[in-house]
Design a protein around this motif. Structure first.
Motif, short mmCIF file in Angstrom:
data_model
loop_
_atom_site.label_atom_id
_atom_site.label_comp_id
_atom_site.label_asym_id
_atom_site.label_seq_id
_atom_site.Cartn_x
_atom_site.Cartn_y
_atom_site.Cartn_z
N GLY A 113 4.85 28.43 7.11
CA GLY A 113 5.20 28.44 5.70
C GLY A 113 6.07 27.24 5.38
N CYS A 114 5.77 26.57 4.26
CA CYS A 114 6.47 25.34 3.89
C CYS A 114 6.63 25.30 2.38
CB CYS A 114 5.65 24.15 4.37
SG CYS A 114 6.31 22.54 3.92
N SER A 115 7.68 24.67 1.93
CA SER A 115 7.88 24.51 0.50
C SER A 115 6.67 23.81 -0.13
CB SER A 115 9.14 23.68 0.23
OG SER A 115 9.24 23.41 -1.16
N ALA A 116 6.28 24.29 -1.31
CA ALA A 116 5.18 23.67 -2.04
C ALA A 116 5.68 22.58 -2.98
CB ALA A 116 4.43 24.74 -2.84
N ASP A 117 6.97 22.29 -2.92
CA ASP A 117 7.58 21.28 -3.78
C ASP A 117 7.47 19.90 -3.12
OD1 ASP A 117 9.19 19.60 -5.30
OD2 ASP A 117 10.95 20.91 -5.22
N PRO A 118 6.71 18.99 -3.71
CA PRO A 118 6.55 17.66 -3.11
C PRO A 118 7.85 16.88 -2.98
CG PRO A 118 4.90 18.01 -4.81
CD PRO A 118 5.87 19.16 -4.90
N TYR A 123 7.63 18.97 2.86
CA TYR A 123 6.31 18.88 2.23
C TYR A 123 5.52 17.70 2.81
CZ TYR A 123 2.75 18.59 -1.43
OH TYR A 123 1.55 18.55 -2.11
N GLY A 124 6.11 16.53 2.80
CA GLY A 124 5.42 15.35 3.32
C GLY A 124 5.40 15.28 4.84
N PHE A 125 6.44 15.80 5.47
CA PHE A 125 6.55 15.77 6.93
C PHE A 125 5.35 16.43 7.59
CE2 PHE A 125 7.95 18.08 10.78
CZ PHE A 125 8.33 17.01 11.59
N GLY A 141 7.20 33.05 -0.75
CA GLY A 141 6.79 32.07 -1.76
C GLY A 141 6.49 30.70 -1.20
N ASP A 142 6.49 30.57 0.12
CA ASP A 142 6.17 29.29 0.76
C ASP A 142 4.66 29.13 0.88
OD1 ASP A 142 8.81 28.45 1.14
OD2 ASP A 142 8.97 29.51 3.04
N GLU A 143 4.22 27.88 0.77
CA GLU A 143 2.81 27.56 0.94
C GLU A 143 2.46 27.66 2.42
OE1 GLU A 143 -0.25 24.06 -0.48
OE2 GLU A 143 1.89 23.60 -0.32
N VAL A 144 1.33 28.26 2.71
CA VAL A 144 0.89 28.39 4.10
C VAL A 144 0.06 27.16 4.46
CG1 VAL A 144 -0.42 29.76 5.77
CG2 VAL A 144 0.91 30.91 3.97
N LEU A 145 0.52 26.45 5.48
CA LEU A 145 -0.19 25.29 6.00
C LEU A 145 -0.78 25.66 7.35
CD1 LEU A 145 2.39 22.41 5.35
CD2 LEU A 145 0.63 23.29 3.81
N GLU A 146 -1.86 25.00 7.71
CA GLU A 146 -2.47 25.25 9.01
C GLU A 146 -2.75 23.95 9.74
OE1 GLU A 146 -6.16 27.38 8.50
OE2 GLU A 146 -7.11 25.72 7.45
N PHE A 147 -2.85 24.10 11.04
CA PHE A 147 -3.19 22.99 11.91
C PHE A 147 -4.27 23.51 12.86
CE2 PHE A 147 -2.80 20.51 15.79
CZ PHE A 147 -2.72 19.21 15.30
#
Length: 150
Positions: A113-118, A123-125, A141-147
């Protein structure tokens, strides 16, 4: 001073727990962690049981950063650094260690989970390192990122 990296031990968790409130972005106080059920005892037990695997970064024998992943789900739970260790490669190295450990444990899809705020650094990391949005958001409320491991 050089930074040192090693697998996290249950005895590191007191320092990790206290350090979490000292980060620049997304700081969480020890009291708030406790209220969320993330106590030193619970966290240490999860490390001891092998459910959470992580690495710490030390400088002068002091924990200055850490990253932990859930060995059962493949989730990267937390990556935290003290502000004076930012922009020194420690975050990327800690994340690489945990990602490689989760992949070695058999996970091909990792998530976090990561902040969705650019405007946030995280966010960029993560995106720079190949993590992509799933379009979903977690209960915090965090955006789910995947790898996806290749």
């Amino acid at each position: 001073m050089p930074l040192h990296f090693r697998p996290a031990l249950p005895s590191d968790i007191t320092a990790c727990h206290a350090m979490r409130g000292q980060t620049r972005e997304n700081a969480v106080s020890a009291q708030r962690l406790d209220a969320m059920g993330i106590t030193v005892q619970a966290w240490s037990s999860s490390v001891r049981a092998g459910q959470l695997a992580g690495h710490v970064c030390t400088e002068h024998d002091r924990v200055v950063g850490y990253c932990f992943g859930d060995t059962q789900s493949g989730e990267v739970i937390v990556l935290a650094l003290l502000p004076d260790c930012e922009r020194r490669g420690a975050g990327k190295h800690l994340l690489d260690l945990v990602v490689n450990g989760l992949i070695a444990a058999g996970h091909r899809r990792l998530f976090l989970g990561c902040s969705a705020d650019p405007a946030t650094r995280s966010y960029g990391f993560y995106r720079h390192l190949g993590w992509t949005s799933t379009g979903a958001f977690d209960e915090a409320g965090d955006e789910v990122l995947e790898f996806i491991a290749r």
